[in-house]
Motif scaffolding. Structure first.
Motif, PDB file in Angstrom:
ATOM      1  N   ASN A 112       0.825  -1.209   0.000  1.00  0.00           N
ATOM      2  CA  ASN A 112       0.000   0.000   0.000  1.00  0.00           C
ATOM      3  C   ASN A 112       0.855   1.253   0.000  1.00  0.00           C
ATOM      4  OD1 ASN A 112      -2.422  -1.385  -0.051  1.00  0.00           O
ATOM      5  ND2 ASN A 112      -2.632  -1.410   2.178  1.00  0.00           N
ATOM      6  N   GLY A 113       1.959   1.214   0.753  1.00  0.00           N
ATOM      7  CA  GLY A 113       2.858   2.357   0.766  1.00  0.00           C
ATOM      8  C   GLY A 113       3.441   2.633  -0.601  1.00  0.00           C
TER       9      GLY A 113
ATOM     10  N   THR B 284      -5.995   8.792   0.362  1.00  0.00           N
ATOM     11  CA  THR B 284      -5.356   7.754   1.187  1.00  0.00           C
ATOM     12  C   THR B 284      -6.349   6.739   1.728  1.00  0.00           C
ATOM     13  OG1 THR B 284      -5.552   9.196   3.119  1.00  0.00           O
ATOM     14  CG2 THR B 284      -3.468   9.264   1.902  1.00  0.00           C
ATOM     15  N   ALA B 285      -7.631   7.089   1.779  1.00  0.00           N
ATOM     16  CA  ALA B 285      -8.648   6.150   2.269  1.00  0.00           C
ATOM     17  C   ALA B 285      -8.675   4.873   1.444  1.00  0.00           C
ATOM     18  CB  ALA B 285     -10.026   6.810   2.246  1.00  0.00           C
ATOM     19  N   ASN B 286      -8.184   4.928   0.210  1.00  0.00           N
ATOM     20  CA  ASN B 286      -8.153   3.742  -0.649  1.00  0.00           C
ATOM     21  C   ASN B 286      -7.117   2.716  -0.208  1.00  0.00           C
ATOM     22  OD1 ASN B 286     -10.018   4.362  -3.058  1.00  0.00           O
ATOM     23  ND2 ASN B 286      -8.782   6.219  -2.915  1.00  0.00           N
TER      24      ASN B 286
ATOM     25  N   ASN C  96      -5.476   6.774  12.539  1.00  0.00           N
ATOM     26  CA  ASN C  96      -4.301   7.513  12.082  1.00  0.00           C
ATOM     27  C   ASN C  96      -4.736   8.853  11.500  1.00  0.00           C
ATOM     28  OD1 ASN C  96      -1.786   5.806  12.364  1.00  0.00           O
ATOM     29  ND2 ASN C  96      -3.127   4.350  11.305  1.00  0.00           N
ATOM     30  N   PRO C  97      -4.988   9.863  12.337  1.00  0.00           N
ATOM     31  CA  PRO C  97      -5.473  11.162  11.836  1.00  0.00           C
ATOM     32  C   PRO C  97      -4.553  11.797  10.798  1.00  0.00           C
ATOM     33  CG  PRO C  97      -5.639  11.060  14.231  1.00  0.00           C
ATOM     34  CD  PRO C  97      -4.879   9.844  13.803  1.00  0.00           C
ATOM     35  N   ILE C  98      -3.282  11.456  10.839  1.00  0.00           N
ATOM     36  CA  ILE C  98      -2.332  12.067   9.906  1.00  0.00           C
ATOM     37  C   ILE C  98      -2.668  11.753   8.456  1.00  0.00           C
ATOM     38  CG2 ILE C  98      -0.668  10.152   9.861  1.00  0.00           C
ATOM     39  CD1 ILE C  98       1.555  12.230   9.949  1.00  0.00           C
ATOM     40  N   VAL C  99      -3.410  10.660   8.199  1.00  0.00           N
ATOM     41  CA  VAL C  99      -3.700  10.261   6.819  1.00  0.00           C
ATOM     42  C   VAL C  99      -5.013  10.841   6.314  1.00  0.00           C
ATOM     43  CG1 VAL C  99      -2.491   8.103   7.309  1.00  0.00           C
ATOM     44  CG2 VAL C  99      -4.989   8.108   7.247  1.00  0.00           C
ATOM     45  N   HIS C 100      -5.796  11.457   7.175  1.00  0.00           N
ATOM     46  CA  HIS C 100      -7.146  11.884   6.807  1.00  0.00           C
ATOM     47  C   HIS C 100      -7.146  12.994   5.759  1.00  0.00           C
ATOM     48  CE1 HIS C 100      -8.914  10.401  10.919  1.00  0.00           C
ATOM     49  NE2 HIS C 100      -8.404   9.431  10.183  1.00  0.00           N
ATOM     50  N   GLY C 101      -8.027  12.833   4.763  1.00  0.00           N
ATOM     51  CA  GLY C 101      -8.277  13.889   3.795  1.00  0.00           C
ATOM     52  C   GLY C 101      -7.104  14.248   2.915  1.00  0.00           C
ATOM     53  N   LYS C 102      -6.227  13.294   2.640  1.00  0.00           N
ATOM     54  CA  LYS C 102      -5.040  13.585   1.840  1.00  0.00           C
ATOM     55  C   LYS C 102      -4.933  12.626   0.666  1.00  0.00           C
ATOM     56  CE  LYS C 102      -2.227  15.272   5.715  1.00  0.00           C
ATOM     57  NZ  LYS C 102      -3.227  15.063   6.781  1.00  0.00           N
ATOM     58  N   THR C 103      -4.179  13.030  -0.320  1.00  0.00           N
ATOM     59  CA  THR C 103      -3.732  12.112  -1.366  1.00  0.00           C
ATOM     60  C   THR C 103      -2.427  11.463  -0.913  1.00  0.00           C
ATOM     61  OG1 THR C 103      -2.406  13.797  -2.484  1.00  0.00           O
ATOM     62  CG2 THR C 103      -4.730  13.586  -3.144  1.00  0.00           C
ATOM     63  N   GLY C 104      -1.957  10.470  -1.652  1.00  0.00           N
ATOM     64  CA  GLY C 104      -0.684   9.855  -1.321  1.00  0.00           C
ATOM     65  C   GLY C 104       0.450  10.851  -1.324  1.00  0.00           C
ATOM     66  N   GLU C 105       0.465  11.754  -2.316  1.00  0.00           N
ATOM     67  CA  GLU C 105       1.520  12.765  -2.407  1.00  0.00           C
ATOM     68  C   GLU C 105       1.472  13.724  -1.220  1.00  0.00           C
ATOM     69  OE1 GLU C 105       3.483  15.536  -5.856  1.00  0.00           O
ATOM     70  OE2 GLU C 105       1.316  15.240  -5.889  1.00  0.00           O
ATOM     71  N   GLU C 106       0.263  14.124  -0.845  1.00  0.00           N
ATOM     72  CA  GLU C 106       0.107  15.043   0.289  1.00  0.00           C
ATOM     73  C   GLU C 106       0.516  14.370   1.596  1.00  0.00           C
ATOM     74  OE1 GLU C 106      -3.595  17.713  -1.502  1.00  0.00           O
ATOM     75  OE2 GLU C 106      -3.995  15.926  -0.276  1.00  0.00           O
ATOM     76  N   LEU C 107       0.237  13.080   1.723  1.00  0.00           N
ATOM     77  CA  LEU C 107       0.643  12.370   2.928  1.00  0.00           C
ATOM     78  C   LEU C 107       2.162  12.276   3.013  1.00  0.00           C
ATOM     79  CD1 LEU C 107       0.113  10.784   5.485  1.00  0.00           C
ATOM     80  CD2 LEU C 107      -0.332   8.747   4.087  1.00  0.00           C
TER      81      LEU C 107
END
Length: 282
Positions: free
Chosen positions: A197-198, A211-213, A223-234
């Protein structure tokens, strides 16, 4: 975890001081060929730059208060299922390490037979189930499986075990991405989400997808750090968080541990290489 380890495997980890654990962890990383900045930046992100070797997710390492958010433990926050996989794969190597350490210590020699017997018990339990993530997760939910997780606290085995997991992630990243230079944020993303996944979030088209995918519902929610982001944004957020925690006391202790072993300064405390790698990837 300690009670389960003793009851089901007759194992009680040998605890060492925090500074000694960091020294041994740094030593194991250098032997494995892992760059100090990889270890330091994963630690800075996973523990906020102040975590201890026995830090559990959701528990304040200073007050001991809180509720466990998961079985994640230690500097790189390995889950119990990760530990089971490492024991199934590297159990004999852990025994060899114990034998080598015991050769120079009368106290360790006295304990060696009991500790080897405990490791055989853990290896047997880990290898009685299929070598899949799902099977290791199921075993980790039992006291017998959860007890194996206590190995992370052991001063001899814990550093080697956790570094082995990071080394596997690094090898996989270099092979799948086709380049030698892997950023700390990329390594941490594989540690956080799992290797496949990474990688999918690092590569196109996953880096542009939410990132929800790439997380289970439970993994996403805790893991709040992953919320509402794309992979690039994360990836960018992970890099920023790492930079923010580089000056914290635990991170500085880790940097000092590497510098004492290498006799050279760790010259990239704010992740210049990581930022360069991220920029090149974009």
């Amino acid at each position: 975890i300690m009670a389960a380890a003793i009851q089901h495997h007759g194992f009680a980890p040998r605890l060492v001081a925090e500074t000694e654990f960091k020294r041994r962890y740094a030593e194991a990383a250098l032997v494995a060929g892992i760059e100090p900045n990889h270890v330091i930046r994963v630690y800075a992100l996973e523990t906020g730059g102040m975590g201890t070797f026995d830090m559990q997710s959701g528990i304040n390492h200073e007050t001991g208060r809180g509720r466990p958010a998961s079985t994640a433990l230690g500097y790189s926050q390995l889950l119990a299922a990760n530990t089971i996989g490492e024991v199934a794969k590297r159990g004999e190597a852990f025994i060899r390490i114990l034998e080598q350490r015991a050769a120079g210590s009368h106290a360790l020699r006295r304990e060696l037979p009991r500790r080897i017997e405990a490791l055989h018990s853990m290896m047997g339990a880990a290898r009685r189930v299929p070598g899949t993530w799902a099977a290791h997760v199921d075993l980790a939910r039992t006291p017998q499986g959860f007890g194996i997780h206590a190995l992370n606290l052991d001063g001899e085995i814990g550093p080697i075990l956790q570094i082995g997991k990071l080394r596997d992630l690094l090898i996989t990243a270099r092979r799948e991405l086709g380049r030698e230079r892997i950023s700390g944020a990329e390594l941490e993303l594989m540690n956080l989400a799992g290797p496949r996944n990474g990688l999918d979030m690092i590569l196109e088209p996953g880096r542009r997808m939410p990132t929800a995918n790439f997380f289970t519902m439970g993994g996403y929610s805790r893991n709040p750090i992953v919320h509402g982001k794309t992979g690039e944004e994360l990836l960018a957020t992970l890099d920023q968080r790492m930079n923010a925690h580089m000056t914290k006391s635990g991170t500085q202790e880790f940097i000092a541990a590497f510098e004492r072993l290498t006799l050279a300064p760790i010259v990239e405390p704010l992740g210049r290489r990581e930022r360069s790698a991220l920029g090149a990837a974009r």
